[in-house]
Scaffold this active site. Sequence first.
Site, PDB file in Angstrom:
ATOM      1  N   SER A  62       0.780  -1.241   0.000  1.00  0.00           N
ATOM      2  CA  SER A  62       0.000   0.000   0.000  1.00  0.00           C
ATOM      3  C   SER A  62       0.806   1.283   0.000  1.00  0.00           C
ATOM      4  O   SER A  62       0.217   2.368  -0.099  1.00  0.00           O
ATOM      5  CB  SER A  62      -0.978   0.008   1.171  1.00  0.00           C
ATOM      6  OG  SER A  62      -2.006  -0.908   0.901  1.00  0.00           O
ATOM      7  N   TYR A 159     -10.613   2.268   6.213  1.00  0.00           N
ATOM      8  CA  TYR A 159      -9.567   1.956   5.229  1.00  0.00           C
ATOM      9  C   TYR A 159     -10.072   0.881   4.266  1.00  0.00           C
ATOM     10  O   TYR A 159     -10.606  -0.135   4.694  1.00  0.00           O
ATOM     11  CB  TYR A 159      -8.327   1.443   5.946  1.00  0.00           C
ATOM     12  CG  TYR A 159      -7.135   1.235   5.043  1.00  0.00           C
ATOM     13  CD1 TYR A 159      -7.043   0.121   4.209  1.00  0.00           C
ATOM     14  CD2 TYR A 159      -6.089   2.159   5.000  1.00  0.00           C
ATOM     15  CE1 TYR A 159      -5.943  -0.070   3.373  1.00  0.00           C
ATOM     16  CE2 TYR A 159      -4.993   1.976   4.177  1.00  0.00           C
ATOM     17  CZ  TYR A 159      -4.924   0.856   3.361  1.00  0.00           C
ATOM     18  OH  TYR A 159      -3.838   0.667   2.540  1.00  0.00           O
ATOM     19  N   SER A 160      -9.893   1.135   2.976  1.00  0.00           N
ATOM     20  CA  SER A 160     -10.338   0.155   1.987  1.00  0.00           C
ATOM     21  C   SER A 160      -9.506   0.226   0.713  1.00  0.00           C
ATOM     22  O   SER A 160      -9.391   1.304   0.096  1.00  0.00           O
ATOM     23  CB  SER A 160     -11.810   0.403   1.641  1.00  0.00           C
ATOM     24  OG  SER A 160     -12.220  -0.463   0.605  1.00  0.00           O
ATOM     25  N   ARG A 287      -0.035   8.484   5.344  1.00  0.00           N
ATOM     26  CA  ARG A 287      -0.192   8.247   6.768  1.00  0.00           C
ATOM     27  C   ARG A 287       0.676   9.213   7.562  1.00  0.00           C
ATOM     28  O   ARG A 287       1.766   9.613   7.098  1.00  0.00           O
ATOM     29  CB  ARG A 287       0.247   6.814   7.124  1.00  0.00           C
ATOM     30  CG  ARG A 287      -0.694   5.719   6.653  1.00  0.00           C
ATOM     31  CD  ARG A 287      -0.301   4.403   7.271  1.00  0.00           C
ATOM     32  NE  ARG A 287      -1.119   3.285   6.783  1.00  0.00           N
ATOM     33  CZ  ARG A 287      -2.332   2.979   7.209  1.00  0.00           C
ATOM     34  NH1 ARG A 287      -2.920   3.759   8.150  1.00  0.00           N
ATOM     35  NH2 ARG A 287      -2.996   1.945   6.735  1.00  0.00           N
ATOM     36  N   THR A 301       2.514   2.653   5.050  1.00  0.00           N
ATOM     37  CA  THR A 301       2.905   1.283   5.372  1.00  0.00           C
ATOM     38  C   THR A 301       2.405   0.373   4.246  1.00  0.00           C
ATOM     39  O   THR A 301       1.565   0.786   3.432  1.00  0.00           O
ATOM     40  CB  THR A 301       2.245   0.840   6.689  1.00  0.00           C
ATOM     41  OG1 THR A 301       0.868   1.216   6.646  1.00  0.00           O
ATOM     42  CG2 THR A 301       2.896   1.532   7.890  1.00  0.00           C
ATOM     43  N   GLY A 302       2.953  -0.830   4.222  1.00  0.00           N
ATOM     44  CA  GLY A 302       2.527  -1.771   3.187  1.00  0.00           C
ATOM     45  C   GLY A 302       2.507  -3.186   3.726  1.00  0.00           C
ATOM     46  O   GLY A 302       3.388  -3.569   4.516  1.00  0.00           O
ATOM     47  N   THR A 303       1.479  -3.903   3.347  1.00  0.00           N
ATOM     48  CA  THR A 303       1.375  -5.331   3.654  1.00  0.00           C
ATOM     49  C   THR A 303       0.934  -6.039   2.379  1.00  0.00           C
ATOM     50  O   THR A 303      -0.190  -5.844   1.914  1.00  0.00           O
ATOM     51  CB  THR A 303       0.322  -5.593   4.749  1.00  0.00           C
ATOM     52  OG1 THR A 303       0.711  -4.945   5.950  1.00  0.00           O
ATOM     53  CG2 THR A 303       0.182  -7.079   4.997  1.00  0.00           C
ATOM     54  N   SER A 328       4.898 -11.898   5.969  1.00  0.00           N
ATOM     55  CA  SER A 328       3.626 -11.230   6.274  1.00  0.00           C
ATOM     56  C   SER A 328       2.678 -12.265   6.865  1.00  0.00           C
ATOM     57  O   SER A 328       3.053 -13.432   7.044  1.00  0.00           O
ATOM     58  CB  SER A 328       3.028 -10.580   5.020  1.00  0.00           C
ATOM     59  OG  SER A 328       2.627 -11.595   4.119  1.00  0.00           O
ATOM     60  N   ASN A 329       1.433 -11.802   7.166  1.00  0.00           N
ATOM     61  CA  ASN A 329       0.509 -12.609   7.975  1.00  0.00           C
ATOM     62  C   ASN A 329       1.151 -12.959   9.313  1.00  0.00           C
ATOM     63  O   ASN A 329       0.986 -14.078   9.836  1.00  0.00           O
ATOM     64  CB  ASN A 329       0.048 -13.875   7.258  1.00  0.00           C
ATOM     65  CG  ASN A 329      -1.205 -14.469   7.930  1.00  0.00           C
ATOM     66  OD1 ASN A 329      -2.078 -13.737   8.410  1.00  0.00           O
ATOM     67  ND2 ASN A 329      -1.281 -15.796   7.964  1.00  0.00           N
TER      68      ASN A 329
END
Length: 351
Positions: A62, A159-160, A287, A301-303, A328-329
Amino acid sequence: TSLPAPDIAAVSAVHKTALTQGAPGALTRIDEGRTSHHVATGEADTAAHTQMDTGRRFRVGSVSKTFTAVVLLQLVAEGRVDLDAPANRYLPEPLPDDRITVRHLLSHRSGLYDYTNDMFYNTVPGFEAVRNKVFGYQELIDLSTARPLNNAPGAAYSYSNTNFVALGLLIEHVTGTPVATHYQERIVAPLRLRNTSYVHPRTSLSGSYARGYLRQDDTTLPLVDSTEQTVSWAQSAGAVISNGKDLNRFFSALLSGKLLPAEQLEDMTTMVPVTADGKQSYGLGLRGRKLSCGTTVYGHTGTVQGYYTYAFTTGDGARSMTSLANTSNNGTVNATLGATLDASFCGSGAA
Ligand SMILES: CC1(C)S[C@@H]2[C@H](NC(=O)CCCC[C@H](NC(=O)C[NH3+])C(=O)[O-])C(=O)N2[C@H]1C(=O)[O-]
Protein backbone atom coordinates in the site's frame (compact mmCIF):
# COMPACT_ATOMS: atom_id res chain seq x y z
CA THR A 1 16.30 18.94 10.91
CA SER A 2 17.19 19.19 14.64
CA LEU A 3 16.54 15.49 15.12
CA PRO A 4 18.80 13.30 17.29
CA ALA A 5 21.07 10.93 15.38
CA PRO A 6 19.45 7.65 14.40
CA ASP A 7 20.02 4.83 16.89
CA ILE A 8 21.49 2.22 14.53
CA ALA A 9 22.08 -0.31 17.32
CA ALA A 10 18.36 -0.08 18.15
CA VAL A 11 17.43 -0.62 14.49
CA SER A 12 19.61 -3.72 14.43
CA ALA A 13 18.01 -4.98 17.65
CA VAL A 14 14.54 -4.51 16.11
CA HIS A 15 15.61 -6.58 13.12
CA LYS A 16 16.96 -9.36 15.34
CA THR A 17 13.70 -9.45 17.30
CA ALA A 18 11.71 -9.64 14.05
CA LEU A 19 13.82 -12.63 13.00
CA THR A 20 13.10 -14.41 16.29
CA GLN A 21 9.40 -13.78 15.55
CA GLY A 22 9.53 -15.42 12.14
CA ALA A 23 10.90 -12.96 9.58
CA PRO A 24 13.60 -14.52 7.36
CA GLY A 25 15.21 -11.10 6.92
CA ALA A 26 14.87 -7.35 7.41
CA LEU A 27 16.41 -4.17 6.06
CA THR A 28 16.36 -0.53 7.06
CA ARG A 29 17.79 2.36 5.07
CA ILE A 30 17.90 5.90 6.46
CA ASP A 31 18.77 8.89 4.26
CA GLU A 32 19.47 12.44 5.41
CA GLY A 33 21.15 14.74 2.87
CA ARG A 34 24.28 12.92 1.74
CA THR A 35 24.32 10.66 4.79
CA SER A 36 22.90 7.14 4.52
CA HIS A 37 22.62 4.44 7.16
CA HIS A 38 22.23 0.80 6.16
CA VAL A 39 21.11 -2.10 8.34
CA ALA A 40 20.45 -5.51 6.79
CA THR A 41 19.77 -8.71 8.74
CA GLY A 42 19.03 -12.33 7.85
CA GLU A 43 18.21 -13.78 4.47
CA ALA A 44 16.71 -12.41 1.24
CA ASP A 45 16.31 -15.94 -0.10
CA THR A 46 15.92 -18.82 2.37
CA ALA A 47 16.48 -21.56 -0.24
CA ALA A 48 19.72 -20.12 -1.58
CA HIS A 49 20.66 -18.69 1.85
CA THR A 50 21.39 -15.34 0.23
CA GLN A 51 22.02 -12.57 2.77
CA MET A 52 19.70 -9.56 2.91
CA ASP A 53 21.16 -6.22 1.78
CA THR A 54 19.58 -2.79 1.77
CA GLY A 55 19.71 -2.37 -2.00
CA ARG A 56 17.26 -5.16 -2.67
CA ARG A 57 13.95 -4.43 -4.32
CA PHE A 58 10.63 -5.63 -2.89
CA ARG A 59 6.87 -5.33 -3.26
CA VAL A 60 5.78 -2.19 -1.41
CA GLY A 61 2.06 -2.99 -1.06
CA SER A 62 0.00 0.00 0.00
CA VAL A 63 2.92 2.39 -0.18
CA SER A 64 1.67 2.34 -3.80
CA LYS A 65 -1.34 4.36 -2.61
CA THR A 66 0.87 7.41 -2.12
CA PHE A 67 2.14 7.09 -5.71
CA THR A 68 -1.48 7.01 -6.91
CA ALA A 69 -2.40 9.98 -4.70
CA VAL A 70 0.48 12.03 -6.15
CA VAL A 71 -0.72 11.35 -9.71
CA LEU A 72 -4.31 12.25 -8.78
CA LEU A 73 -3.30 15.45 -6.99
CA GLN A 74 -1.17 16.51 -9.97
CA LEU A 75 -4.32 16.11 -12.10
CA VAL A 76 -6.15 18.30 -9.56
CA ALA A 77 -3.42 20.94 -9.91
CA GLU A 78 -3.82 20.72 -13.69
CA GLY A 79 -7.52 21.45 -13.31
CA ARG A 80 -8.53 18.05 -14.71
CA VAL A 81 -10.10 16.69 -11.51
CA ASP A 82 -12.00 18.46 -8.70
CA LEU A 83 -11.27 16.94 -5.28
CA ASP A 84 -14.78 17.67 -3.99
CA ALA A 85 -16.68 16.60 -7.08
CA PRO A 86 -18.58 13.31 -7.05
CA ALA A 87 -16.22 10.54 -8.13
CA ASN A 88 -19.00 9.39 -10.45
CA ARG A 89 -18.31 12.43 -12.64
CA TYR A 90 -15.02 10.78 -13.63
CA LEU A 91 -15.81 7.05 -13.67
CA PRO A 92 -17.13 4.87 -16.53
CA GLU A 93 -19.57 3.08 -14.23
CA PRO A 94 -21.10 4.76 -11.16
CA LEU A 95 -20.25 3.89 -7.59
CA PRO A 96 -23.39 3.12 -5.55
CA ASP A 97 -23.59 6.57 -3.94
CA ASP A 98 -23.24 9.89 -5.79
CA ARG A 99 -22.17 11.52 -2.53
CA ILE A 100 -18.78 9.74 -2.70
CA THR A 101 -16.28 12.44 -3.68
CA VAL A 102 -12.74 12.10 -5.01
CA ARG A 103 -11.49 13.34 -1.63
CA HIS A 104 -13.47 10.61 0.16
CA LEU A 105 -11.63 7.99 -1.93
CA LEU A 106 -8.21 9.51 -1.14
CA SER A 107 -8.93 9.72 2.60
CA HIS A 108 -10.66 6.32 3.03
CA ARG A 109 -13.93 8.00 3.96
CA SER A 110 -16.08 6.73 1.07
CA GLY A 111 -17.46 3.77 3.03
CA LEU A 112 -16.68 1.39 0.14
CA TYR A 113 -16.23 -2.15 1.48
CA ASP A 114 -12.75 -3.72 1.17
CA TYR A 115 -13.15 -6.88 -0.95
CA THR A 116 -9.81 -8.22 0.32
CA ASN A 117 -11.51 -9.02 3.63
CA ASP A 118 -13.29 -11.87 1.83
CA MET A 119 -10.55 -12.57 -0.74
CA PHE A 120 -7.91 -13.27 1.90
CA TYR A 121 -10.06 -14.57 4.76
CA ASN A 122 -8.18 -17.84 4.42
CA THR A 123 -4.69 -16.53 3.87
CA VAL A 124 -2.88 -19.06 1.68
CA PRO A 125 -5.85 -20.49 -0.24
CA GLY A 126 -6.99 -16.93 -0.90
CA PHE A 127 -3.53 -15.95 -2.11
CA GLU A 128 -3.08 -19.04 -4.27
CA ALA A 129 -6.50 -18.40 -5.86
CA VAL A 130 -5.46 -14.94 -7.11
CA ARG A 131 -1.65 -14.95 -7.35
CA ASN A 132 -1.74 -15.52 -11.11
CA LYS A 133 -5.08 -13.84 -11.81
CA VAL A 134 -5.52 -10.64 -13.77
CA PHE A 135 -8.47 -8.52 -12.66
CA GLY A 136 -10.03 -5.48 -14.30
CA TYR A 137 -10.52 -2.47 -12.04
CA GLN A 138 -14.29 -2.75 -12.41
CA GLU A 139 -14.23 -6.43 -11.40
CA LEU A 140 -12.64 -5.44 -8.09
CA ILE A 141 -15.05 -2.53 -7.56
CA ASP A 142 -17.95 -4.88 -8.27
CA LEU A 143 -16.65 -7.28 -5.57
CA SER A 144 -16.79 -4.33 -3.17
CA THR A 145 -20.20 -2.97 -4.14
CA ALA A 146 -21.76 -6.40 -3.75
CA ARG A 147 -21.53 -5.49 -0.05
CA PRO A 148 -23.15 -2.49 1.66
CA LEU A 149 -21.12 0.62 2.40
CA ASN A 150 -19.33 0.56 5.76
CA ASN A 151 -20.56 4.08 6.45
CA ALA A 152 -22.29 7.01 4.73
CA PRO A 153 -19.82 8.84 2.48
CA GLY A 154 -17.71 11.21 4.57
CA ALA A 155 -19.10 9.98 7.88
CA ALA A 156 -16.09 7.93 9.02
CA TYR A 157 -12.59 6.71 8.20
CA SER A 158 -12.70 3.09 7.04
CA TYR A 159 -9.57 1.96 5.23
CA SER A 160 -10.34 0.16 1.99
CA ASN A 161 -8.25 -0.97 -0.97
CA THR A 162 -11.34 -0.34 -3.09
CA ASN A 163 -10.81 3.41 -2.76
CA PHE A 164 -7.45 3.32 -4.54
CA VAL A 165 -8.59 0.81 -7.11
CA ALA A 166 -11.37 3.27 -7.95
CA LEU A 167 -8.78 6.07 -8.11
CA GLY A 168 -6.66 4.05 -10.54
CA LEU A 169 -9.69 3.58 -12.77
CA LEU A 170 -10.56 7.26 -12.41
CA ILE A 171 -7.04 8.35 -13.45
CA GLU A 172 -7.09 6.08 -16.52
CA HIS A 173 -10.64 7.09 -17.49
CA VAL A 174 -9.95 10.83 -17.22
CA THR A 175 -6.57 10.77 -18.99
CA GLY A 176 -6.79 7.75 -21.31
CA THR A 177 -3.34 6.78 -20.01
CA PRO A 178 -2.41 3.76 -17.85
CA VAL A 179 -1.32 4.44 -14.27
CA ALA A 180 2.00 2.76 -15.10
CA THR A 181 2.74 5.59 -17.54
CA HIS A 182 1.72 8.25 -15.03
CA TYR A 183 3.98 6.73 -12.34
CA GLN A 184 6.87 6.61 -14.81
CA GLU A 185 6.46 10.10 -16.28
CA ARG A 186 5.35 11.99 -13.19
CA ILE A 187 7.41 10.31 -10.46
CA VAL A 188 9.97 7.65 -11.50
CA ALA A 189 11.72 9.55 -14.32
CA PRO A 190 11.77 13.02 -12.72
CA LEU A 191 13.16 11.59 -9.44
CA ARG A 192 15.46 9.10 -11.22
CA LEU A 193 14.07 6.16 -9.24
CA ARG A 194 16.18 3.44 -10.81
CA ASN A 195 14.74 0.65 -8.67
CA THR A 196 11.03 1.45 -8.92
CA SER A 197 8.63 -0.18 -11.37
CA TYR A 198 5.01 -1.06 -11.95
CA VAL A 199 5.02 -4.28 -13.96
CA HIS A 200 1.43 -5.40 -13.41
CA PRO A 201 0.32 -7.94 -14.49
CA ARG A 202 3.78 -9.52 -14.81
CA THR A 203 4.63 -11.62 -11.75
CA SER A 204 8.42 -11.42 -11.56
CA LEU A 205 10.76 -8.89 -9.98
CA SER A 206 13.90 -7.84 -11.87
CA GLY A 207 17.39 -6.99 -10.68
CA SER A 208 18.40 -7.67 -7.09
CA TYR A 209 15.37 -8.33 -4.89
CA ALA A 210 14.26 -9.94 -1.64
CA ARG A 211 12.01 -12.97 -1.88
CA GLY A 212 8.82 -12.75 0.21
CA TYR A 213 7.51 -15.43 2.57
CA LEU A 214 3.86 -15.66 3.62
CA ARG A 215 3.11 -17.26 7.00
CA GLN A 216 0.28 -19.77 6.98
CA ASP A 217 -2.73 -19.39 9.28
CA ASP A 218 -1.60 -22.68 10.84
CA THR A 219 1.68 -21.20 12.02
CA THR A 220 3.19 -24.64 12.61
CA LEU A 221 3.34 -25.06 8.83
CA PRO A 222 6.29 -23.76 6.79
CA LEU A 223 6.33 -20.29 5.21
CA VAL A 224 5.05 -20.09 1.61
CA ASP A 225 7.29 -18.38 -0.95
CA SER A 226 4.91 -15.68 -2.25
CA THR A 227 7.39 -13.66 -4.28
CA GLU A 228 5.86 -14.17 -7.72
CA GLN A 229 2.33 -12.85 -8.09
CA THR A 230 0.49 -10.37 -10.34
CA VAL A 231 -0.80 -8.26 -7.39
CA SER A 232 -3.70 -7.68 -9.75
CA TRP A 233 -6.00 -7.81 -6.74
CA ALA A 234 -4.52 -4.43 -5.75
CA GLN A 235 -2.95 -2.70 -8.83
CA SER A 236 -3.03 1.10 -8.13
CA ALA A 237 -3.66 0.22 -4.46
CA GLY A 238 -0.60 -1.99 -4.02
CA ALA A 239 1.40 -3.26 -7.00
CA VAL A 240 4.48 -0.99 -7.05
CA ILE A 241 7.96 -2.53 -6.69
CA SER A 242 10.74 -0.37 -5.21
CA ASN A 243 13.63 -0.32 -2.75
CA GLY A 244 14.76 1.67 0.28
CA LYS A 245 16.81 4.23 -1.62
CA ASP A 246 13.96 5.04 -4.01
CA LEU A 247 11.20 5.17 -1.38
CA ASN A 248 13.31 7.49 0.76
CA ARG A 249 13.93 9.71 -2.25
CA PHE A 250 10.21 9.64 -3.16
CA PHE A 251 8.92 10.64 0.28
CA SER A 252 11.65 13.25 0.79
CA ALA A 253 10.82 14.80 -2.58
CA LEU A 254 7.09 14.70 -1.81
CA LEU A 255 7.27 16.38 1.61
CA SER A 256 9.87 18.93 0.45
CA GLY A 257 7.46 20.11 -2.25
CA LYS A 258 9.13 18.68 -5.38
CA LEU A 259 6.16 16.64 -6.62
CA LEU A 260 3.09 18.79 -5.85
CA PRO A 261 2.24 22.51 -5.77
CA ALA A 262 1.87 23.91 -2.24
CA GLU A 263 -1.95 23.82 -2.36
CA GLN A 264 -2.13 20.14 -3.22
CA LEU A 265 0.61 19.20 -0.72
CA GLU A 266 -1.39 21.07 1.92
CA ASP A 267 -4.49 19.05 0.99
CA MET A 268 -2.48 15.82 1.14
CA THR A 269 -0.92 16.56 4.55
CA THR A 270 -4.11 17.78 6.22
CA MET A 271 -4.23 14.82 8.58
CA VAL A 272 -7.22 13.36 10.42
CA PRO A 273 -6.56 11.23 13.54
CA VAL A 274 -7.49 7.58 12.95
CA THR A 275 -6.54 6.15 16.37
CA ALA A 276 -7.98 7.11 19.77
CA ASP A 277 -4.54 8.15 21.04
CA GLY A 278 -4.15 10.47 18.05
CA LYS A 279 -0.74 9.00 17.23
CA GLN A 280 -1.83 7.72 13.82
CA SER A 281 -3.50 9.87 11.21
CA TYR A 282 -4.41 9.80 7.53
CA GLY A 283 -4.45 12.55 4.95
CA LEU A 284 -4.85 11.93 1.22
CA GLY A 285 -3.04 8.67 0.42
CA LEU A 286 -0.61 9.52 3.22
CA ARG A 287 -0.19 8.25 6.77
CA GLY A 288 1.00 10.37 9.71
CA ARG A 289 2.66 8.91 12.79
CA LYS A 290 3.43 10.89 15.98
CA LEU A 291 6.50 9.22 17.53
CA SER A 292 7.53 8.89 21.19
CA CYS A 293 9.79 11.98 20.94
CA GLY A 294 6.93 14.12 19.61
CA THR A 295 8.16 14.16 16.01
CA THR A 296 5.48 13.49 13.40
CA VAL A 297 6.55 11.58 10.30
CA TYR A 298 4.65 11.14 7.04
CA GLY A 299 4.58 8.18 4.66
CA HIS A 300 2.80 4.89 4.25
CA THR A 301 2.90 1.28 5.37
CA GLY A 302 2.53 -1.77 3.19
CA THR A 303 1.37 -5.33 3.65
CA VAL A 304 1.50 -7.61 0.61
CA GLN A 305 2.00 -11.35 0.67
CA GLY A 306 5.55 -11.85 1.94
CA TYR A 307 6.46 -8.21 2.56
CA TYR A 308 5.92 -5.67 5.39
CA THR A 309 7.04 -2.11 4.65
CA TYR A 310 7.33 1.15 6.58
CA ALA A 311 8.36 4.18 4.49
CA PHE A 312 8.27 7.58 6.25
CA THR A 313 9.93 11.01 6.21
CA THR A 314 10.01 14.16 8.36
CA GLY A 315 7.62 17.01 7.64
CA ASP A 316 10.32 18.82 5.65
CA GLY A 317 11.56 15.66 3.93
CA ALA A 318 15.01 16.08 5.45
CA ARG A 319 15.31 12.57 6.94
CA SER A 320 13.64 9.46 5.46
CA MET A 321 13.54 5.83 6.49
CA THR A 322 12.39 2.67 4.79
CA SER A 323 12.16 -0.65 6.61
CA LEU A 324 11.19 -4.04 5.19
CA ALA A 325 10.66 -7.49 6.66
CA ASN A 326 10.23 -10.24 4.05
CA THR A 327 7.31 -12.00 5.66
CA SER A 328 3.63 -11.23 6.27
CA ASN A 329 0.51 -12.61 7.97
CA ASN A 330 2.54 -12.14 11.14
CA GLY A 331 1.20 -9.17 13.10
CA THR A 332 3.93 -9.55 15.73
CA VAL A 333 6.65 -8.99 13.13
CA ASN A 334 4.73 -6.05 11.67
CA ALA A 335 4.43 -4.36 15.04
CA THR A 336 8.08 -5.05 15.87
CA LEU A 337 9.27 -3.62 12.56
CA GLY A 338 7.35 -0.40 13.31
CA ALA A 339 9.84 0.30 16.12
CA THR A 340 12.44 1.23 13.49
CA LEU A 341 10.55 4.53 13.22
CA ASP A 342 11.34 5.64 16.76
CA ALA A 343 14.92 4.35 16.47
CA SER A 344 15.43 6.20 13.19
CA PHE A 345 13.76 9.53 14.04
CA CYS A 346 13.93 9.73 17.86
CA GLY A 347 17.38 8.18 18.24
CA SER A 348 18.53 6.70 21.55
CA GLY A 349 16.03 8.93 23.34
CA ALA A 350 13.22 6.79 21.93
CA ALA A 351 10.78 5.67 24.62
C1 LIG B 1 -4.01 -1.55 6.07
C2 LIG B 1 -3.07 -2.67 5.63
C3 LIG B 1 -2.47 -3.39 6.83
S1 LIG B 1 -3.95 -3.82 4.58
C4 LIG B 1 -3.72 -2.88 3.13
C5 LIG B 1 -3.02 -3.52 1.96
N1 LIG B 1 -2.80 -4.92 1.97
C6 LIG B 1 -3.81 -5.78 1.80
O1 LIG B 1 -4.96 -5.44 1.68
C7 LIG B 1 -3.43 -7.25 1.85
C8 LIG B 1 -4.26 -7.95 2.90
C9 LIG B 1 -3.90 -9.42 3.02
C10 LIG B 1 -2.46 -9.62 3.31
C11 LIG B 1 -2.18 -10.99 3.92
N2 LIG B 1 -3.03 -11.27 5.09
C12 LIG B 1 -3.97 -12.22 5.06
O2 LIG B 1 -4.21 -12.89 4.10
C13 LIG B 1 -4.73 -12.39 6.36
N3 LIG B 1 -5.77 -13.39 6.26
C14 LIG B 1 -0.74 -10.96 4.37
O3 LIG B 1 -0.49 -10.69 5.56
O4 LIG B 1 0.13 -11.12 3.49
C15 LIG B 1 -1.82 -2.73 2.36
O5 LIG B 1 -0.69 -2.81 2.05
N4 LIG B 1 -2.49 -2.10 3.38
C16 LIG B 1 -1.95 -2.16 4.70
C17 LIG B 1 -1.41 -0.78 5.12
O6 LIG B 1 -1.86 0.22 4.53
O7 LIG B 1 -0.57 -0.79 6.03
